[in-house]
Design an enzyme around this catalytic site. Structure first.
Site, PDB file in Angstrom:
ATOM      1  N   SER A   1       5.732  19.951 -14.749  1.00 10.04           N
ATOM      2  CA  SER A   1       6.621  19.604 -15.861  1.00 10.04           C
ATOM      3  C   SER A   1       5.914  19.933 -17.165  1.00 10.04           C
ATOM      4  O   SER A   1       4.672  19.938 -17.235  1.00 10.04           O
ATOM      5  CB  SER A   1       6.961  18.112 -15.830  1.00 10.04           C
ATOM      6  OG  SER A   1       7.594  17.692 -17.037  1.00 10.04           O
TER       7      SER A   1
ATOM      8  N   TYR B   1       4.450   9.506 -15.006  1.00 11.00           N
ATOM      9  CA  TYR B   1       4.964  10.859 -14.768  1.00 11.00           C
ATOM     10  C   TYR B   1       4.052  11.897 -15.417  1.00 11.00           C
ATOM     11  O   TYR B   1       3.718  12.918 -14.805  1.00 11.00           O
ATOM     12  CB  TYR B   1       6.385  10.962 -15.337  1.00 11.00           C
ATOM     13  CG  TYR B   1       7.106  12.243 -15.027  1.00 11.00           C
ATOM     14  CD1 TYR B   1       7.666  12.472 -13.772  1.00 11.00           C
ATOM     15  CD2 TYR B   1       7.280  13.225 -15.997  1.00 11.00           C
ATOM     16  CE1 TYR B   1       8.356  13.639 -13.488  1.00 11.00           C
ATOM     17  CE2 TYR B   1       7.960  14.393 -15.738  1.00 11.00           C
ATOM     18  CZ  TYR B   1       8.502  14.597 -14.478  1.00 11.00           C
ATOM     19  OH  TYR B   1       9.189  15.763 -14.206  1.00 11.00           O
TER      20      TYR B   1
END
Length: 257
Positions: free
Chosen positions: A147, A162
């Site tokens: 990401s 995350y």
């Protein structure tokens, strides 16, 4: 000149393939000629995805396998099933992931572990049990879904677990790539920014969040369906035979500012 992006005769595994971009990736791989095993925890959704892809590409073998990537015994069983069905694994797409948006002072240890186990340990475990088969054949393409938040931080939404997991995926990609390059195995990652999925549509696609994202992103919009496929196909194909350990950020320019 041969089509370097042709996946005819290849076999692939896609984790996190019951919804969102995982479904798109499985469809793209089938469209390019690959047989695909799709993995996720929700078997009913997987079965529906398999039926959809098979209806579109009846010449492909698409097999749904229930698998929680945080459980090593389930991964071992899934890989054994793929080997029994296909006899080889050419491509592994580690796509399973979750997110938690909680400020760090309120983030419970259990919630932290849940994200790290799915997003990072899942990549480790899937790679561990697939790469052994790739090594025997001296061929493999591993593509990890990282990401942009593995490289950048978010001031508006606290995604600490995350960020940590996806940052780990980026560096795990480098390490595994360095170890297995001599065995004909490439390991790369994609770093998406904002794409609509079950994980994002009720939060990051709210009017306020989207307005904030669009104001910062150089392209002024989130990613559209299919805009990750080119990067994934490159890393999954023979076109990337001399590219390994890289993360390609497909982010509308977010990480360049």
């Amino acid at each position: 000149m041969n089509n370097l992006f042709d996946l005819t005769g290849k076999t692939a595994i896609v984790s996190g393939a019951s919804s969102g971009i995982g479904v798109e990736f499985a469809e793209m791989l089938a469209d390019q000629g690959a047989d695909v095993a799709i993995l996720a925890r929700r078997y009913d959704k997987l079965k529906a995805v398999a039926e959809k892809i098979t209806a579109k590409y009846p010449e492909r073998r698409i097999i749904p396998i229930e698998c929680d990537v945080t459980k090593e015994n389930q991964i071992i069983a899934a890989v054994q099933k793929v080997m029994a069905e296909f006899g080889k694994i050419d491509i592994l797409l580690n796509n399973a992931g979750i997110v938690d948006s909680v400020p760090i002072e309120a983030l419970e240890e259990e919630a932290w572990d849940r994200v790290l186990d799915t997003d990072l340990k899942g990549v480790f475990l899937m790679s561990k049990h697939v790469i052994r088969h790739m090594k025997e054949r001296k061929y493999g393409r591993i593509v990890n879904t990282a990401s942009m938040l593995g490289l950048t931080a978010s001031a508006s939404i606290p995604t600490h677990s995350y960020n940590a997991a996806k940052g780990g995926v980026i560096h795990l990609t480098r390490g595994v790539a360095a170890t297995y390059a001599k065995h004909g195995i490439t390991v790369n990652a994609i770093g998406p920014s904002l794409f609509k999925s079950e994980m994002t549509e009720n939060t990051l696609f709210s009017e306020q969040a989207l307005k904030m994202y669009n104001a910062v992103c150089p392209m002024g919009r989130p990613g559209n369906p299919g805009e990750l496929n080119g990067a994934v196909l490159y890393f999954a194909s023979d076109a990337c035979s001399y590219t390994t350990g890289q993360t390609l950020f497909v982010d509308g320019g977010w990480t360049i500012i």
